[in-house]
Design a protein around this motif. Structure first.
Motif, short mmCIF file in Angstrom:
data_model
loop_
_atom_site.label_atom_id
_atom_site.label_comp_id
_atom_site.label_asym_id
_atom_site.label_seq_id
_atom_site.Cartn_x
_atom_site.Cartn_y
_atom_site.Cartn_z
N ALA A 27 16.96 38.05 7.43
CA ALA A 27 16.04 37.12 6.76
C ALA A 27 14.96 36.67 7.73
N ASN A 89 0.73 37.95 7.50
CA ASN A 89 2.11 37.64 7.10
C ASN A 89 2.09 36.70 5.90
N ALA A 90 3.26 36.34 5.41
CA ALA A 90 3.33 35.44 4.25
C ALA A 90 2.69 34.09 4.56
N THR A 91 2.86 33.64 5.78
CA THR A 91 2.28 32.34 6.17
C THR A 91 0.77 32.35 6.00
N HIS A 119 10.31 27.01 2.46
CA HIS A 119 10.07 27.26 3.88
C HIS A 119 8.81 26.47 4.26
N SER A 121 6.28 27.26 5.59
CA SER A 121 5.04 28.02 5.33
C SER A 121 4.52 27.83 3.92
N THR A 167 9.44 29.22 -3.92
CA THR A 167 10.03 30.41 -3.33
C THR A 167 10.83 31.19 -4.38
N ASN A 171 15.28 30.91 1.76
CA ASN A 171 15.59 31.58 3.03
C ASN A 171 16.81 30.98 3.69
N ASP A 196 6.43 32.63 -3.50
CA ASP A 196 6.66 33.05 -2.12
C ASP A 196 7.78 34.09 -2.14
N ALA A 198 8.62 36.10 0.36
CA ALA A 198 9.02 36.53 1.71
C ALA A 198 10.47 36.98 1.74
N GLN A 199 11.34 36.26 1.02
CA GLN A 199 12.77 36.61 1.05
C GLN A 199 13.20 37.48 -0.12
N SER A 219 5.77 39.16 3.56
CA SER A 219 5.55 39.70 4.91
C SER A 219 6.19 41.07 5.02
N HIS A 221 7.31 42.54 7.68
CA HIS A 221 8.40 42.66 8.67
C HIS A 221 9.77 42.29 8.12
N LYS A 222 9.80 41.66 6.94
CA LYS A 222 11.11 41.36 6.34
C LYS A 222 11.56 42.49 5.43
N1 PMP Z 1 8.62 31.95 3.19
C1 PMP Z 1 9.92 32.20 3.35
C2 PMP Z 1 10.86 31.91 2.21
C3 PMP Z 1 10.39 32.73 4.55
O1 PMP Z 1 11.69 32.96 4.69
C4 PMP Z 1 9.47 32.99 5.58
C5 PMP Z 1 9.94 33.55 6.92
N2 PMP Z 1 11.13 33.08 7.40
C6 PMP Z 1 8.13 32.73 5.36
C7 PMP Z 1 7.72 32.21 4.15
C8 PMP Z 1 7.10 32.98 6.39
O2 PMP Z 1 7.08 34.32 6.77
P1 PMP Z 1 6.26 34.76 8.03
O3 PMP Z 1 6.83 34.01 9.20
O4 PMP Z 1 6.48 36.23 8.13
O5 PMP Z 1 4.84 34.40 7.77
#
Ligand code: PMP
Length: 406
Positions: A27, A89-91, A119, A121, A167, A171, A196, A198-199, A219, A221-222
């Motif tokens: 994650a 990235n997602a952020t 998160h 972000s 989300t 996460n 979101d 990301a997860q 993102s 990378h996940k």
């Molecule tokens: N949202 C969630 C739910 C996440 O788990 C994460 C990363 N842990 C992010 C956003 C941000 O992702 P990143 O650090 O790759 O920008």
């Protein structure tokens, strides 16, 4: 099948102090299969130039590689190409939406709704934009089990709410949120939805035509792709009406001394030299996942998740957070009674078991659940029940190491 998948990840073949590496922190970031590493390497060895700049053959190959990657992401999301924007990235994606859409569209008296699961972000950008515009940030709270009730959705998403940012998968708790219910309610009151992912992107099929949201972030990378490449998807008419977030090279149509006009989508939101190598790697990761099949990925991960929940719930002094009922993807949060999560993670590390410990960039959620930190074991398609066994075996040592009797 299992070995076939694990074998494709060079890093998972490594040992740590003579022990098999048990990676349970996907994650945070996944490992990369050889095919993704090869695709990135191939880009730099065969096609590297600055995309969208060179008119020479090599430059055009770089542009084609980058734009082909966009086509791959668009098909992954079932979206038109021009609605797919590459970010870091997602952020960055979530900041882009908050600042570009939010500053232009929010005002005093409006509300932005998030869930307590977010998160940082998908929280701090909205705090900032609400502060700047005078809009109010409100929260949908979960029960102690981490579930969002229909009542909370109905009561909090009122006609003052202009946007709901939430989300898809927590996460921390790994629980899937009720996307359909939230989007239905949001659209009923005329609010937009930001999801979101990301997860969720590594685990669930993301079809923007079916999800019903207006913007989505993830993102690379996940989901087995390189660091430094992320995605924004948004509905075309919204993206077209939004001002650029970052300005500079490659996002303009024409520039005069005092002003400029913007390039059409998607370039309007892609200022500066793009991460073409990352985009190529992301496309390779998506092809790799499609090769396995999303149903197979989900099935394998569910087996490991259920096995892990069962096994962990039988370890003495281990407390699990959330609930196994409902849909899950990829993560289980826990604490060991009497042990700080950082100590737990360090003790597990001595057995080459990697778990994350801390607040997981979700401090308001942890506060809501009555804790300041916890451990998180998270899973990807390469994890097996043997990894869970290793986690459980190592966890059983924690309290002994810390001097408790049993
Ligand atoms: N949202 C969630 C739910 C996440 O788990 C994460 C990363 N842990 C992010 C956003 C941000 O992702 P990143 O650090 O790759 O920008």
């Amino acid at each position: 099948m299992t070995d076939e998948i694990v074998k494709q990840f060079p890093l998972l073949q490594r040992q740590q102090d003579g022990k098999r590496l048990v990676y349970l922190d996907s994650a945070a970031t996944t490992q990369r299969p050889q095919t993704v590493l090869d695709a990135v390497r191939d880009f730099y060895e065969q096609n590297n130039a600055n995309p969208h700049r060179g008119v020479y053959a090599l430059g055009e190959r770089a542009t084609a590689a980058y734009e082909d990657a966009r086509t791959e992401v668009a098909s992954f999301l079932n979206a038109p190409r021009e609605e797919v924007i590459f970010t870091r990235n997602a952020t960055e994606t979530l900041n882009l939406i908050a600042y570009s859409w939010g500053l232009q569209n929010l005002k005093a008296g409006d509300k932005v709704a998030v869930t307590i699961l977010e998160h940082h972000s998908n929280l701090i950008p909205w705090q900032q934009v609400c502060r700047a515009t005078g809009a109010q940030l409100i929260f949908l709270y979960t029960g102690p089990d981490g579930l969002l009730s229909d009542r909370e959705i109905e009561q909090k998403i009122t006609k003052e709410v202009k946007l709901v940012a939430f989300t898809h998968v927590s996460n921390v708790l790994g629980m899937v949120t009720p996307v359909e219910k939230i989007t239905a309610r949001a659209h009923e009151v005329g609010a937009l939805c930001v999801l979101d992912c990301a997860q969720s992107a590594p685990h669930l099929r993301l079809d923007v035509a079916k999800l019903g949201v207006d913007f989505l972030a993830f993102s690379g990378h996940k989901l087995y792709a390189p660091l430094g490449i992320g995605v924004l998807w948004g509905r075309k008419e919204l993206l077209e009406a939004m001002p650029p977030f970052l300005t500079g090279g490659d996002m303009i149509e024409s520039v005069r001394e005092q002003d400029a006009t913007w390039a059409p989508l998607p370039e309007k939101f892609e200022a500066g030299t793009q991460n073409a190598g990352g985009a190529v790697g992301l496309a390779a990761a998506i092809r790799w996942m499609q090769g396995i099949g999303f149903d197979t990925i989900a099935r394998r991960e569910q087996v490991v998740y259920r096995y892990a929940w069962q096994a962990l719930s039988h370890v003495p002094h281990v407390k699990l957070y959330g609930t196994p009922s409902g849909e899950h993807a990829g993560a289980i949060a826990f604490n060991v009674e009497g042990a700080h999560p950082h100590d737990v993670a360090s003790i597990l590390d001595a057995d080459a078991v990697c778990v994350r410990a801390g607040h997981h960039c979700a401090q308001p959620l942890l506060h809501h659940l009555g804790m300041t930190a916890c451990c998180r074991a998270s899973f990807a398609v390469y994890n097996t029940c043997a990894d869970v066994d290793a986690l459980v075996e190592s966890l059983q040592k924690v309290r002994k190491w810390l001097g408790y009797g049993a």
